[in-house]
Scaffold this motif. Structure first.
Motif, PDB file in Angstrom:
ATOM      1  N   LEU A 117       0.822  -1.221   0.000  1.00 48.54           N
ATOM      2  CA  LEU A 117       0.000   0.000   0.000  1.00 48.54           C
ATOM      3  C   LEU A 117       0.846   1.256   0.000  1.00 48.54           C
ATOM      4  CD1 LEU A 117      -2.997  -0.155   2.489  1.00 48.54           C
ATOM      5  CD2 LEU A 117      -3.035  -0.186  -0.009  1.00 48.54           C
ATOM      6  N   THR A 118       1.933   1.241   0.738  1.00 46.61           N
ATOM      7  CA  THR A 118       2.764   2.436   0.934  1.00 46.61           C
ATOM      8  C   THR A 118       4.238   2.047   0.900  1.00 46.61           C
ATOM      9  OG1 THR A 118       1.094   3.193   2.492  1.00 46.61           O
ATOM     10  CG2 THR A 118       3.164   4.412   2.504  1.00 46.61           C
ATOM     11  N   PRO A 119       5.042   2.729   0.072  1.00 41.56           N
ATOM     12  CA  PRO A 119       6.473   2.404   0.078  1.00 41.56           C
ATOM     13  C   PRO A 119       7.020   2.545   1.497  1.00 41.56           C
ATOM     14  CG  PRO A 119       5.953   4.014  -1.629  1.00 41.56           C
ATOM     15  CD  PRO A 119       4.707   3.834  -0.814  1.00 41.56           C
ATOM     16  N   ASN A 120       7.868   1.624   1.876  1.00 43.76           N
ATOM     17  CA  ASN A 120       8.438   1.617   3.222  1.00 43.76           C
ATOM     18  C   ASN A 120       7.432   1.278   4.319  1.00 43.76           C
ATOM     19  OD1 ASN A 120      11.142   1.753   3.149  1.00 43.76           O
ATOM     20  ND2 ASN A 120      11.266   3.988   3.307  1.00 43.76           N
ATOM     21  N   GLY A 121       6.271   0.750   3.921  1.00 43.16           N
ATOM     22  CA  GLY A 121       5.239   0.391   4.902  1.00 43.16           C
ATOM     23  C   GLY A 121       5.757  -0.568   5.961  1.00 43.16           C
ATOM     24  N   ARG A 122       6.657  -1.478   5.546  1.00 41.52           N
ATOM     25  CA  ARG A 122       7.145  -2.452   6.538  1.00 41.52           C
ATOM     26  C   ARG A 122       8.088  -1.786   7.546  1.00 41.52           C
ATOM     27  NH1 ARG A 122       9.425  -7.162   2.826  1.00 41.52           N
ATOM     28  NH2 ARG A 122      10.284  -5.288   1.855  1.00 41.52           N
ATOM     29  N   ILE A 123       8.857  -0.830   7.072  1.00 45.17           N
ATOM     30  CA  ILE A 123       9.775  -0.143   7.994  1.00 45.17           C
ATOM     31  C   ILE A 123       8.976   0.710   8.980  1.00 45.17           C
ATOM     32  CG2 ILE A 123      11.598   1.630   8.102  1.00 45.17           C
ATOM     33  CD1 ILE A 123      12.477  -1.248   7.237  1.00 45.17           C
ATOM     34  N   ILE A 124       7.949   1.367   8.465  1.00 48.80           N
ATOM     35  CA  ILE A 124       7.079   2.142   9.366  1.00 48.80           C
ATOM     36  C   ILE A 124       6.463   1.192  10.404  1.00 48.80           C
ATOM     37  CG2 ILE A 124       5.023   3.620   9.477  1.00 48.80           C
ATOM     38  CD1 ILE A 124       5.658   4.387   6.496  1.00 48.80           C
ATOM     39  N   ALA A 125       6.052   0.005   9.940  1.00 45.41           N
ATOM     40  CA  ALA A 125       5.461  -0.978  10.866  1.00 45.41           C
ATOM     41  C   ALA A 125       6.478  -1.428  11.914  1.00 45.41           C
ATOM     42  CB  ALA A 125       4.916  -2.174  10.090  1.00 45.41           C
ATOM     43  N   LEU A 126       7.731  -1.646  11.476  1.00 49.14           N
ATOM     44  CA  LEU A 126       8.768  -2.063  12.436  1.00 49.14           C
ATOM     45  C   LEU A 126       9.018  -0.983  13.488  1.00 49.14           C
ATOM     46  CD1 LEU A 126      11.485  -3.782  10.180  1.00 49.14           C
ATOM     47  CD2 LEU A 126      10.016  -4.901  11.871  1.00 49.14           C
ATOM     48  N   GLN A 127       8.685   0.251  13.142  1.00 48.74           N
ATOM     49  CA  GLN A 127       8.861   1.355  14.104  1.00 48.74           C
ATOM     50  C   GLN A 127       7.565   1.657  14.863  1.00 48.74           C
ATOM     51  OE1 GLN A 127      10.539   3.950  11.018  1.00 48.74           O
ATOM     52  NE2 GLN A 127      12.458   4.001  12.183  1.00 48.74           N
ATOM     53  N   SER A 128       6.562   0.801  14.663  1.00 41.59           N
ATOM     54  CA  SER A 128       5.268   1.009  15.325  1.00 41.59           C
ATOM     55  C   SER A 128       4.802  -0.250  16.040  1.00 41.59           C
ATOM     56  CB  SER A 128       4.212   1.413  14.288  1.00 41.59           C
ATOM     57  OG  SER A 128       4.657   2.458  13.466  1.00 41.59           O
ATOM     58  N   GLY A 129       5.755  -1.129  16.403  1.00 44.67           N
ATOM     59  CA  GLY A 129       5.392  -2.304  17.199  1.00 44.67           C
ATOM     60  C   GLY A 129       5.783  -3.633  16.591  1.00 44.67           C
ATOM     61  N   ALA A 130       6.056  -3.703  15.288  1.00 40.94           N
ATOM     62  CA  ALA A 130       6.371  -4.997  14.662  1.00 40.94           C
ATOM     63  C   ALA A 130       7.813  -5.406  14.949  1.00 40.94           C
ATOM     64  CB  ALA A 130       6.130  -4.932  13.156  1.00 40.94           C
ATOM     65  N   ASN A 131       8.066  -6.750  14.901  1.00 35.97           N
ATOM     66  CA  ASN A 131       9.430  -7.255  15.129  1.00 35.97           C
ATOM     67  C   ASN A 131       9.798  -8.401  14.187  1.00 35.97           C
ATOM     68  OD1 ASN A 131       7.650  -9.117  16.401  1.00 35.97           O
ATOM     69  ND2 ASN A 131       9.357  -9.939  17.591  1.00 35.97           N
ATOM     70  N   VAL A 132       8.973  -8.626  13.164  1.00 38.54           N
ATOM     71  CA  VAL A 132       9.192  -9.750  12.243  1.00 38.54           C
ATOM     72  C   VAL A 132       8.978  -9.253  10.816  1.00 38.54           C
ATOM     73  CG1 VAL A 132       8.182 -11.956  11.451  1.00 38.54           C
ATOM     74  CG2 VAL A 132       8.437 -11.535  13.898  1.00 38.54           C
ATOM     75  N   VAL A 133       9.753  -9.808   9.865  1.00 35.87           N
ATOM     76  CA  VAL A 133       9.480  -9.573   8.442  1.00 35.87           C
ATOM     77  C   VAL A 133       9.510 -10.933   7.751  1.00 35.87           C
ATOM     78  CG1 VAL A 133      10.179  -8.397   6.317  1.00 35.87           C
ATOM     79  CG2 VAL A 133      10.554  -7.275   8.512  1.00 35.87           C
ATOM     80  N   MET A 134       8.662 -11.102   6.757  1.00 31.07           N
ATOM     81  CA  MET A 134       8.574 -12.391   6.062  1.00 31.07           C
ATOM     82  C   MET A 134       8.920 -12.233   4.582  1.00 31.07           C
ATOM     83  SD  MET A 134       5.036 -13.521   7.950  1.00 31.07           S
ATOM     84  CE  MET A 134       4.770 -15.069   7.122  1.00 31.07           C
ATOM     85  N   PRO A 135      10.214 -12.137   4.275  1.00 32.26           N
ATOM     86  CA  PRO A 135      10.584 -11.956   2.862  1.00 32.26           C
ATOM     87  C   PRO A 135      10.257 -13.208   2.045  1.00 32.26           C
ATOM     88  CG  PRO A 135      12.404 -11.399   4.338  1.00 32.26           C
ATOM     89  CD  PRO A 135      11.383 -12.118   5.151  1.00 32.26           C
TER      90      PRO A 135
END
Ligand code: SAH
Ligand code: SF4
Length: 351
Positions: free
Chosen positions: A271-289
């Motif tokens: 939806l938004t470029p860098n959405g995952r990085i914003i999420a990691l800075q808003s409570g997330a701690n996992v990424v699923m590449p």
């Protein structure tokens, strides 16, 4: 600080009306994201766990209204990876350093209990933690996968509003979905669930109940995805979800379940470029590449605009590592089980 955010940060408890008040108030968003980021830091440190995602079949017998893999979508070329292809992708993912693999797919009856069990066993021989995300299966099937070595299972409840659920997932029963979650828990899996944000007729009140549901079932992992309308589905004219609300739901989930694994979802970045990085800075701690190779990535078309469909697994690994370290976080080399966050892979006796 907003009184409710302060309370959530201290007690990790909010009632439905309190959650609703925070969902309704868009003046507190930055404060909410910051609080979730701080709670993540306090409980889990700066580690980010990477889970390598293999999208092994886009064939599905279900007909979920929102999903591009639904069986009535005749515009999609279907594929099913062979066992050899799955193992090849798994081996490569291990060579890129992944400690957890996720096998995700449509509900494809080709993958019987016997076939799936074989695949699970062979992947476990690679020394990784394994998550399955294959939808609704019987207790016996879940049991066989567990005994073969599967560690975790992802099955989103999608929404806890029974009527909305059954409108969105024709011929599926809300109770059966709940039974799946209970069976997985009884069998000793780490259980992941989550919702879609922005479904038609979904209210903020119903989302507040969803968040309390995550707490009620004591989920080990929660994935929140904005709903992205797909041209090839009955919901093509829907408005869809927005990143801000999805992030708010995710941040509130972090506040009330401080130690669980929460992915920065692919749909957020779509939806938004860098959405995952914003999420990691808003409570997330996992990424699923994605570690699926070649044309299959494009064909796993749950929703349009999916990121990285032209990239290779090696590229994705490097790209996400750069992004994660760029915000001062550390790629974990552990398996990232809940409650075992800061240990090194070699210290974990669970494998
Ligand atoms: N078949 C399995 C796993 C694959 S679908 C299952 O349904 O559980 C994985 C997830 O994709 C679903 O849980 C759903 O939340 C998400 N999804 C499907 N269509 C989507 C869309 N249009 N926008 C965003 N996420 C979607
Ligand atoms: Fe199939 Fe899962 Fe898509 Fe539903 S959400 S149609 S079960 S792949």
């Amino acid at each position: 600080m907003n009184k409710l955010i302060e309370k959530a940060k201290l007690t990790h408890n909010l009632d439905k009306d309190e959650i609703l008040e925070l969902l309704q108030n868009d003046n507190i968003n930055e404060e909410l994201f910051k609080a979730a980021d701080e709670v993540r830091q306090e409980f889990l440190g700066d580690y980010v766990h990477l889970r390598g995602l293999i999208e092994f079949t886009n064939i599905c017998k279900r007909n979920c209204m929102y999903c591009g893999l639904r069986r009535d979508n005749k515009n999609l070329e279907r594929y099913r990876l062979t066992k050899e292809e799955i193992l090849d992708f798994a081996n490569k993912a291990v060579s890129y350093g992944y400690k957890t693999l996720v096998l995700q797919g449509g509900e494809d009856d080709y993958f019987t209990k016997e076939r799936m069990t074989e695949i699970v066993k062979e992947i476990k021989n690679l020394g990784v933690a394994l998550t399955l995300s294959l939808g609704e299966k019987t207790y016996e099937e879940y049991k066989a996968f567990k005994e073969a070595g599967a560690d975790r299972y992802l099955i989103r409840i999608e929404t806890t509003d029974k009527k909305l659920y059954e409108d969105m997932d024709p011929n599926m029963s809300f109770e059966e979905r709940l039974d799946c979650l209970n069976n997985l828990r009884d069998l000793g899996y780490e259980v992941g669930s989550g919702i879609l944000v922005g479904l038609p007729n979904q209210t903020l009140e119903s989302i507040a109940k969803d968040i309390l549901f995550f707490k009620l079932i004591n989920a080990d992992m929660i994935g929140i995805g904005p709903f992205i309308p797909n041209e090839d589905t009955p919901l093509k004219a829907s408005k869809g979800g927005d990143l801000t609300l999805a992030l708010k739901v995710m941040a509130l989930t972090r506040l009330i379940l401080p130690d669980i694994n929460i992915p920065a979802t692919t749909a957020m970045e779509s939806l938004t470029p860098n959405g995952r990085i914003i999420a990691l800075q808003s409570g997330a701690n996992v990424v699923m590449p994605n570690v699926t190779e070649g044309e299959y990535r494009k064909l796993y078309a749950l929703y349009p605009g999916k990121i990285c469909t032209g990239d290779t697994p090696a590229h994705c690994r490097g790209c996400i590592t750069g992004k994660v370290t760029g915000i001062g976080r550390i790629i974990s080399d552990g398996y990232g089980f809940r409650g075992n966050q800061n240990t090194n892979a070699h210290d974990e006796s669970l494998i």
